[in-house]
Design an enzyme around this catalytic site. Structure first.
Site, mmCIF file in Angstrom:
data_model
loop_
_atom_site.group_PDB
_atom_site.id
_atom_site.type_symbol
_atom_site.label_atom_id
_atom_site.label_comp_id
_atom_site.label_asym_id
_atom_site.label_seq_id
_atom_site.Cartn_x
_atom_site.Cartn_y
_atom_site.Cartn_z
ATOM 1 N N MET B 84 0.803 -1.208 0.000
ATOM 2 C CA MET B 84 0.000 0.000 0.000
ATOM 3 C C MET B 84 0.842 1.266 0.000
ATOM 4 S SD MET B 84 -3.493 0.019 0.317
ATOM 5 C CE MET B 84 -4.126 0.938 1.719
ATOM 6 N N VAL B 87 5.048 3.752 5.411
ATOM 7 C CA VAL B 87 4.558 4.388 6.625
ATOM 8 C C VAL B 87 5.739 5.013 7.366
ATOM 9 C CG1 VAL B 87 3.182 4.115 8.700
ATOM 10 C CG2 VAL B 87 2.866 2.542 6.788
ATOM 11 N N ASP B 198 -9.844 -4.233 4.171
ATOM 12 C CA ASP B 198 -8.499 -4.816 4.095
ATOM 13 C C ASP B 198 -8.056 -5.286 5.477
ATOM 14 O OD1 ASP B 198 -6.183 -5.619 2.810
ATOM 15 O OD2 ASP B 198 -5.188 -3.684 3.077
#
Lengths: 179, 741
Positions: B84, B87, B198
């Site tokens: 994704m 982070v 998800d």
């Protein structure tokens, strides 16, 4: 390596040689799965070598060093691939892989050092600059701008060539060689 | 390829790579005028490039230094990176706090407008729950010419739920408590209209003090383009990592089909993994499309197979959450949590053991394979000979009664021969009413006009039972077999081989009637006694072991089923009975069991072997062969080869229609299976037609409550919904109350 350190620093040839030796000494860990807990990856390796060598050599600049290191890294890769190939012919074929972390970090699952070295060699034959760009971006972790300066082309060209080379390699590694 | 050719491709690539998709198409048209192969090669590269832009990772150097700041946030470190995006650990200036900053990877064509981001962020910021990592802010950042959304969220100090449970060696109860807490957090978001989409262990953290924190709530919604099948494509890369937690409707790539129950499915996967250490559907190392297919088609292994101490309730609860069809799952996360709570409080749970078609057809019936009326001929002949044999033996032993008994034997023989003639579908075109009426008459006359000795009555009852089985009248068959057992128990004692045989028949009839738990319990004891009385490798014992495998399969214990069948096969191989009739059934059963265990290739292989052996031994149109071919059709359906499956199933159906009475349940089963293959080809109207006819037959022959009937009705619900015939769907749902929990 110790002997080499005294050889005419600043000269391109010996730069490469020194960097290569340093990298080779470090690289063993990368290609051996038993060292998988050392999360070394090609890029980290190059930077580690840079830190070790930077104050001993007068490199033109960081980009120059990194581009050189990337070439050396590539050579390490090829050597290991060749060694593995010899092994394979002998019937005792142990797949040489990048360490787990390096592999997944690079999105190279399923591909191994041989495949990558072969694909890079083929790319070099087709378009040398793209193979240089891959070395810089992937093996040395250089940014688009750094790569552009090291290779003396525009950032846009680097960006587009990088995208194409990456797509080409991915296609080739995932579908296997077409011959 | 030559460098010149490469250069040609490169020139085009450079020209079109930065265009948006529609302009790109036009430019390609112009630049590759008439050169299809050139265009193809450029397009292939663009596709790979596109995918890599969506989901960076390939040849991504993780050493790239993070930006110093993004918007109002100062980057202080990297927390992780994945499909994704990346982070970062970051420090917000106003208010001053540490946050997790997630920069989502997206490509062109799926950019989110700033206004939409702000609106969504506001919505997500409204999610206040101790179990949900708070979203503080959202915005976008430009990197390498691509605009990427980012989210600032609560920095959670903890670890994924699976790792936490493992490291602390949590008990089953403690794990279940975590799931309940997780359900409550997810429920809260659902009530605010936010789906997660998800959920997976890496998004479900447990903090140091043991509390659940769900990360990334709503992020899936935010980065998803508003429309359509684009979703699946844009997420191809991350799909592979996430697909194990993805519901079948998500794996189908239809975003409109996704609702709260898709999150419930993911909760089921997390629970399954947390409790067994395994994924319910093992998609590791699979190609994307293959993984998606497995998620859609393969039933997870029972939790009890993986962990023998697991309670049946938990197995039922988790597998209900994991039902392929949304309607069969819990309607909400809260309901799932509440059922676990009920279990922990030793109260009856609401979920019922799954009764899906999968569990059906494997043994398209009782596997000793008395499949059709044709079989009656065989059985009746054998039985009649037995009757004669028994009576003649006895006549020798007791001369006084000899004449009477011989007369009796002759009477029975003539009655049965009559029945046989009537039941023979090859020679007889009359409907089954005649045969049934005849059998009913014989049954009624026993114990009234005809006074037989108990042993003779037992034999006749058994023949009747077999005949009823052949007609699909399992209820009457059960009565007949129970009476047989009763009589023999009195005459010969409980451990007499004949008594054991009668008991076997009762158990088999129970299985036919769908009373699997009773049948299974009976067979466990029976096999053990049989080993003692007639020997571990005696054919009868092996037959019973086969039935036990059958029963184990039906109660969902596939591992026990497999063990039984394999043991039987090995013993028969040793005793030179591998190609026997019984063994063909065992091979077919093992094939279906392997299917349920997810080993499709082995299953297909065995099924092919089974069909070949059947054809050699009985011919292509024999009922036994038809069952084998029917199973082959099912395997093909489940291996996603609907055209082949349809062909095989239609052949079987045609032969059955020709040889059986029109309302025989086997025809209903065939129609229902055929509907499954047609639905896989998305020919829903034809599927509905076939399944409707199947339903009418099964309803008439087996009753509304029978699982075959129920399963067929629930298929009809699904198919009608697929084509928007919602009124019909509702009508079918009303017919099939048992198929919906």
């Amino acid at each position: 390596m110790n002997e080499r350190r005294s050889e005419s620093p600043g000269e391109s040839h010996s730069d490469t040689a020194a960097v290569y030796e340093e990298l080779r000494a470090l690289a063993g860990a990368i290609f051996q799965n038993q060292h998988a807990n050392h999360t070394l990856q090609p890029t980290a390796l190059v930077h580690e070598a840079y830190l070790k060598l930077a104050n001993k050599h007068d490199f033109v600049d960081r980009e120059h060093f990194l581009a050189t290191a990337a070439r050396a890294m590539r050579q390490v890769l090829i050597n290991h691939a060749n060694a593995a190939r010899t092994h394979k012919r002998g019937g005792d074929y142990a797949r040489v892989t990048l360490t787990g972390a390096a592999q997944s970090a690079a999105g190279l699952d399923g591909a191994d050092a041989i495949d990558l070295a072969d694909a890079l060699a083929e790319l070099e034959r087709l378009n040398e600059r793209q193979s240089r760009i891959v070395e810089c971006r992937f093996l040395a972790g250089m940014t688009v701008e750094e790569t552009a300066r090291a290779l003396d082309v525009s950032a846009r060209t680097v960006q587009l060539d990088w995208r194409m080379a990456r797509a080409w390699l991915k296609q080739r590694l995932h579908t296997g060689a077409n011959e | 390829m030559t460098p010149e050719r490469y250069e040609q491709i490169r020139a085009i690539f450079h020209e079109v790579a930065e265009l948006n998709p529609s302009d790109q198409d036009e430019a390609l048209q112009r630049l590759c005028a008439g050169e299809e192969s050139l265009r193809f090669e450029v397009e292939e590269l663009l596709r790979e490039d596109f995918e890599t832009l969506q989901t960076p990772g390939f040849l991504q150097s993780t050493f790239e230094s993070p930006p110093e700041r993004i918007g109002d946030f100062q980057i202080v470190g990297v927390l992780g990176s994945g499909g994704m995006g990346v982070v970062y650990r970051a420090e917000q200036q106003h208010p001053r706090r540490l946050v997790a900053l997630k920069v989502v990877s997206m490509g062109f064509g799926s950019e989110v407008s700033a206004r939409r981001l702000a609106r969504e962020a506001e919505l997500l910021a409204r999610l206040h729950h101790p179990g949900i990592a708070q979203i503080f802010d959202a915005g976008s950042v430009e990197a390498e010419g691509v605009t990427r959304p980012f989210f600032a969220m609560e920095l959670v100090d903890g670890e994924p739920i699976t790792e936490f449970a493992q490291r602390h060696e949590l008990s089953v109860t403690q794990r279940l408590r975590l799931i309940i807490e997780l359900c409550s957090a997810v429920q809260h978001a659902h009530e605010q209209g936010v789906l997660h989409r998800d959920l997976k262990p890496s998004n479900v953290f447990v903090t140091k003090d043991g509390r659940i924190k769900v990360l990334d709530f709503g992020v899936g919604r935010l980065v998803e383009p508003g429309t359509s099948e684009f979703t699946l494509q844009t997420q191809t890369g991350q799909l592979v990592g996430t697909i194990a937690y993805m519901s079948p409707e998500q794996a189908t790539g239809d975003p409109r089909a996704v609702d709260e129950r898709s999150d419930v499915y993911a909760l089921g996967v997390i629970a399954y993994e947390l409790l067994t250490g395994e994924l319910p559907i093992d998609v590791r190392g699979k190609m994307l499309h293959e993984a998606a297919r497995l998620v859609r088609e393969v039933e997870p292994t029972s939790l009890r197979t993986l962990s023998h101490t697991m309670s049946a309730d938990i197995d039922t609860i988790v597998r209900t959450a994991l039902a392929k069809e949304k309607d069969r799952r819990y309607a909400s996360a809260a309901e799932l949590g509440a059922d676990i709570e009920r279990h922990l409080n030793s109260k009856p749970i609401l979920a019922r053991p799954p009764s899906t078609w999968d569990q059906l057809v494997k043994f398209s019936r009782r596997n000793r394979a008395l499949v059709s009326s044709v079989a009656i001929v065989f059985v009746v002949l054998v039985a009649a000979l037995a009757v004669t044999g028994v009576l003649l033996d006895r006549a020798v032993a007791a001369r006084a009664a000899a004449d009477a008994e011989r007369a009796e034997a002759q009477e029975i023989l003539s009655i049965l021969t009559e029945a046989m003639a009537a039941a023979n579908p090859v020679e007889n075109t009359e409907d089954d009413y005649t045969v049934r009426a005849l059998l009913d008459d014989i049954a009624a006359s026993l114990g009234t006009e005809r006074e037989l000795r108990p042993s003779a009555e037992a034999t006749v009852r058994r023949v009747l039972g077999d005949a009823y089985i052949g007609l699909g009248r399992y209820e009457e068959a059960l009565v007949a077999f129970e009476r047989t057992q009763e009589l023999l128990h009195v005459v010969n004692g409980p451990d007499d081989p004949a008594t054991l045989e009668a008991e076997t028949q009762v158990a088999a009839a129970l299985l036919d009637l769908g009373r699997y738990d009773e049948g299974h319990a009976m067979l466990v004891g029976l096999v053990e006694r049989s080993e003692r009385v007639v020997g571990a490798e005696a054919p009868q014992t092996l037959d019973r072991m086969h039935f036990l495998g059958n029963a184990a399969y039906r109660i969902g214990d596939f591992a026990q089923a497999r063990d039984c069948f394999e043991q039987v096969l090995e013993a028969r191989r040793r005793n030179d009975a591998y190609e026997s009739e019984e063994n063909l059934a065992t091979i077919a059963s093992l094939a279906l069991t392997l299917q349920s265990l997810g080993d499709m290739e082995a299953s297909r292989h065995l099924t092919e072997e089974s069909v070949a052996l059947h054809e050699r031994q009985f011919g292509a149109e024999h009922p036994y062969t038809l069952t084998a071919r029917s199973n082959y059709g099912l395997v093909l359906t489940r291996m996603n080869q609907p055209e082949d499956a349809e062909r095989v199933l239609r052949e079987v159906l045609a032969i059955r229609r020709q040889n059986l009475e029109p309302n025989h349940p086997e025809i209903g089963v065939s129609l229902s299976l055929l509907a499954g293959a047609l639905a896989l080809e998305e020919r829903y109207d034809e599927a509905i037609e076939a399944a409707s006819e199947g339903f009418a037959i099964l309803d008439g022959a087996l009753g509304r409550e029978h699982r075959y009937t129920q399963t067929t009705a629930s298929r009809l619900v699904t198919y009608c919904e697929k084509v928007g015939r919602s009124e019909e769907a509702a009508a079918w749902r009303a017919m099939a109350p048992n198929s919906n929990q």
